[in-house]
Design a protein around this motif. Structure first.
Motif, PDB file in Angstrom:
ATOM      1  N   TYR A 162       7.539   5.789  -2.751  1.00 26.10           N
ATOM      2  CA  TYR A 162       8.643   4.904  -2.365  1.00 26.10           C
ATOM      3  C   TYR A 162       9.833   5.056  -3.301  1.00 26.10           C
ATOM      4  CZ  TYR A 162      11.314   0.644  -1.564  1.00 26.10           C
ATOM      5  OH  TYR A 162      12.339  -0.248  -1.312  1.00 26.10           O
ATOM      6  N   ASP A 163       9.583   4.998  -4.588  1.00 29.59           N
ATOM      7  CA  ASP A 163      10.685   5.117  -5.542  1.00 29.59           C
ATOM      8  C   ASP A 163      11.383   6.466  -5.423  1.00 29.59           C
ATOM      9  OD1 ASP A 163      10.183   2.574  -6.509  1.00 29.59           O
ATOM     10  OD2 ASP A 163       8.964   3.257  -8.200  1.00 29.59           O
ATOM     11  N   TRP A 164      10.606   7.511  -5.193  1.00 24.05           N
ATOM     12  CA  TRP A 164      11.198   8.840  -5.014  1.00 24.05           C
ATOM     13  C   TRP A 164      12.065   8.866  -3.752  1.00 24.05           C
ATOM     14  CZ3 TRP A 164      10.913  12.545  -1.168  1.00 24.05           C
ATOM     15  CH2 TRP A 164      11.431  13.805  -1.494  1.00 24.05           C
ATOM     16  N   ALA A 165      11.553   8.272  -2.682  1.00 22.92           N
ATOM     17  CA  ALA A 165      12.310   8.251  -1.424  1.00 22.92           C
ATOM     18  C   ALA A 165      13.617   7.491  -1.585  1.00 22.92           C
ATOM     19  CB  ALA A 165      11.460   7.639  -0.314  1.00 22.92           C
ATOM     20  N   SER A 183       7.751   5.307   6.631  1.00 27.34           N
ATOM     21  CA  SER A 183       6.489   5.058   7.321  1.00 27.34           C
ATOM     22  C   SER A 183       5.338   5.086   6.328  1.00 27.34           C
ATOM     23  CB  SER A 183       6.269   6.123   8.403  1.00 27.34           C
ATOM     24  OG  SER A 183       5.058   5.908   9.099  1.00 27.34           O
ATOM     25  N   PRO A 184       4.420   4.108   6.355  1.00 30.33           N
ATOM     26  CA  PRO A 184       3.288   4.136   5.429  1.00 30.33           C
ATOM     27  C   PRO A 184       2.227   5.137   5.881  1.00 30.33           C
ATOM     28  CG  PRO A 184       3.090   2.237   6.879  1.00 30.33           C
ATOM     29  CD  PRO A 184       4.401   2.906   7.212  1.00 30.33           C
ATOM     30  N   VAL A 185       1.581   5.777   4.906  1.00 26.05           N
ATOM     31  CA  VAL A 185       0.438   6.630   5.240  1.00 26.05           C
ATOM     32  C   VAL A 185      -0.655   5.744   5.836  1.00 26.05           C
ATOM     33  CG1 VAL A 185      -1.331   8.183   4.359  1.00 26.05           C
ATOM     34  CG2 VAL A 185       0.985   8.283   3.425  1.00 26.05           C
ATOM     35  N   PHE A 186      -1.119   6.124   7.002  1.00 28.94           N
ATOM     36  CA  PHE A 186      -2.087   5.322   7.756  1.00 28.94           C
ATOM     37  C   PHE A 186      -3.348   5.088   6.930  1.00 28.94           C
ATOM     38  CE2 PHE A 186      -5.365   5.075  11.242  1.00 28.94           C
ATOM     39  CZ  PHE A 186      -4.919   3.880  11.786  1.00 28.94           C
ATOM     40  N   GLU A 187      -3.726   3.809   6.786  1.00 30.70           N
ATOM     41  CA  GLU A 187      -4.937   3.377   6.085  1.00 30.70           C
ATOM     42  C   GLU A 187      -4.938   3.758   4.599  1.00 30.70           C
ATOM     43  OE1 GLU A 187      -8.223   4.821   8.427  1.00 30.70           O
ATOM     44  OE2 GLU A 187      -8.124   3.082   9.764  1.00 30.70           O
ATOM     45  N   THR A 188      -3.755   4.014   4.031  1.00 37.62           N
ATOM     46  CA  THR A 188      -3.634   4.282   2.591  1.00 37.62           C
ATOM     47  C   THR A 188      -2.737   3.246   1.928  1.00 37.62           C
ATOM     48  OG1 THR A 188      -4.001   6.659   2.858  1.00 37.62           O
ATOM     49  CG2 THR A 188      -2.864   5.946   0.855  1.00 37.62           C
ATOM     50  N   GLU A 193       3.098  -4.054   2.452  1.00 36.39           N
ATOM     51  CA  GLU A 193       3.650  -3.724   1.137  1.00 36.39           C
ATOM     52  C   GLU A 193       4.943  -2.944   1.284  1.00 36.39           C
ATOM     53  OE1 GLU A 193       1.195  -2.525  -2.241  1.00 36.39           O
ATOM     54  OE2 GLU A 193      -0.537  -2.646  -0.911  1.00 36.39           O
ATOM     55  N   LEU A 194       4.918  -1.918   2.124  1.00 32.54           N
ATOM     56  CA  LEU A 194       6.125  -1.118   2.330  1.00 32.54           C
ATOM     57  C   LEU A 194       7.229  -1.967   2.945  1.00 32.54           C
ATOM     58  CD1 LEU A 194       7.707   1.494   2.315  1.00 32.54           C
ATOM     59  CD2 LEU A 194       6.563   2.145   4.453  1.00 32.54           C
ATOM     60  N   ASP A 196       7.709  -5.163   2.617  1.00 30.05           N
ATOM     61  CA  ASP A 196       8.254  -6.056   1.595  1.00 30.05           C
ATOM     62  C   ASP A 196       9.193  -5.313   0.647  1.00 30.05           C
ATOM     63  OD1 ASP A 196       6.990  -8.303   2.560  1.00 30.05           O
ATOM     64  OD2 ASP A 196       5.292  -8.191   1.175  1.00 30.05           O
ATOM     65  N   TRP A 197       8.815  -4.096   0.243  1.00 33.55           N
ATOM     66  CA  TRP A 197       9.680  -3.322  -0.653  1.00 33.55           C
ATOM     67  C   TRP A 197      11.037  -3.062  -0.009  1.00 33.55           C
ATOM     68  CZ3 TRP A 197       5.427   0.904  -1.730  1.00 33.55           C
ATOM     69  CH2 TRP A 197       4.439   0.339  -2.550  1.00 33.55           C
ATOM     70  N   ILE A 198      11.008  -2.677   1.270  1.00 32.12           N
ATOM     71  CA  ILE A 198      12.254  -2.373   1.984  1.00 32.12           C
ATOM     72  C   ILE A 198      13.152  -3.602   2.052  1.00 32.12           C
ATOM     73  CG2 ILE A 198      13.204  -1.797   4.250  1.00 32.12           C
ATOM     74  CD1 ILE A 198      10.753   0.042   4.645  1.00 32.12           C
ATOM     75  N   VAL A 199      12.557  -4.746   2.385  1.00 34.54           N
ATOM     76  CA  VAL A 199      13.341  -5.973   2.496  1.00 34.54           C
ATOM     77  C   VAL A 199      13.879  -6.400   1.127  1.00 34.54           C
ATOM     78  CG1 VAL A 199      13.220  -8.434   3.046  1.00 34.54           C
ATOM     79  CG2 VAL A 199      12.151  -6.754   4.569  1.00 34.54           C
ATOM     80  N   GLN A 200      13.032  -6.330   0.107  1.00 31.62           N
ATOM     81  CA  GLN A 200      13.462  -6.736  -1.240  1.00 31.62           C
ATOM     82  C   GLN A 200      14.616  -5.880  -1.749  1.00 31.62           C
ATOM     83  OE1 GLN A 200       9.797  -6.467  -3.447  1.00 31.62           O
ATOM     84  NE2 GLN A 200       8.878  -8.222  -2.388  1.00 31.62           N
ATOM     85  N   ASP A 201      14.579  -4.589  -1.449  1.00 26.74           N
ATOM     86  CA  ASP A 201      15.619  -3.683  -1.925  1.00 26.74           C
ATOM     87  C   ASP A 201      16.780  -3.544  -0.944  1.00 26.74           C
ATOM     88  OD1 ASP A 201      14.217  -3.234  -4.234  1.00 26.74           O
ATOM     89  OD2 ASP A 201      13.251  -1.402  -3.519  1.00 26.74           O
TER      90      ASP A 201
END
Length: 222
Positions: A162-165, A183-188, A193-194, A196-201
């Motif tokens: 995420y930080d790299w992206a 897009s989150p890696v499926f079942e990883t 979480e992803l 929330d990160w997008i909304v927070q940033d």
């Protein structure tokens, strides 16, 4: 695919499957779509979900492919893989599909040149994240060839990804070039979480889940 196989291909392509389903990703998610999955890929991403397309498949002439897709009641076509651009006749197929009035999208790893493709083709292009194991395969010159109709996709497996992206989003001003997908890696990585990160940033990206996996899991041809 070996060079001898490429030279022998003529006007043919090696195809893993042609099937009709709902588009599970990108801008046209949910739309009935014909998928043409080409065989072979020079990458080996750690999260790959289509490794069955690395080898095998059957040879189809371009005419046979066009006939097959004409049997389905949709103008939406996605050419995918594997890595479809690993076969030299893929750009010709894309142009012929466009010439017949189809709305054509190409799902590509971002490791091969997209700049010479028919401008009518919608490119959905990955930038490989660190957890893919293929970070060094990104061909960043492709970014200069993206148009507003195209999309850049980051498949994110953890916070490092995420930080790299986010760094690439800012460095290349990607949201000013085209739509950006996270897009989150499926079942990883848990989707929430992803999200929330997008909304927070307050990122200018589209969060996406893989609809086909929510409906059918990892079943091939769906």
């Amino acid at each position: 695919m070996s060079q001898s196989q490429v030279n022998a291909a003529g006007d043919r392509l090696r195809i893993t499957e042609i099937f009709y389903s709902l588009q599970g990703e990108a801008r046209n998610v949910g739309l009935p779509t014909v998928f043409i999955r080409l065989t072979g890929c020079p990458l080996r991403c750690g999260y790959c979900d289509t490794s069955y397309a690395f080898s095998g498949g059957q040879w189809y002439s371009l005419a046979e492919i066009l006939t097959e897709v004409s049997h389905y009641p949709t103008l939406q076509i996605t050419v995918t893989g594997g890595e479809p651009l690993a076969q030299k006749n893929c750009p010709t197929l894309l142009t012929q599909l466009c010439d017949r009035g189809y709305n054509v999208s190409l799902e590509t790893s971002g490791a091969l040149d997209v700049c010479q493709l028919d401008p009518r083709v919608i490119k959905v292009m990955d930038l490989k994240t660190p957890s893919s194991g293929e970070l060094d395969k990104n061909l960043y010159t492709n970014l200069d060839c993206l148009k507003p109709q195209d999309q850049v996709k980051f498949v994110i497996g953890d916070r490092v990804d995420y930080d790299w992206a986010v760094e690439q989003l800012d460095h290349y001003k990607l949201a000013e070039r085209c739509e950006v997908l996270f897009s989150p890696v499926f079942e990883t990585l848990k989707p929430v979480e992803l999200a929330d990160w997008i909304v927070q940033d307050q990122l200018p990206v589209r969060f996406q889940l893989q609809l086909h996996k929510l409906l059918w899991g990892d079943e091939p041809g769906r």
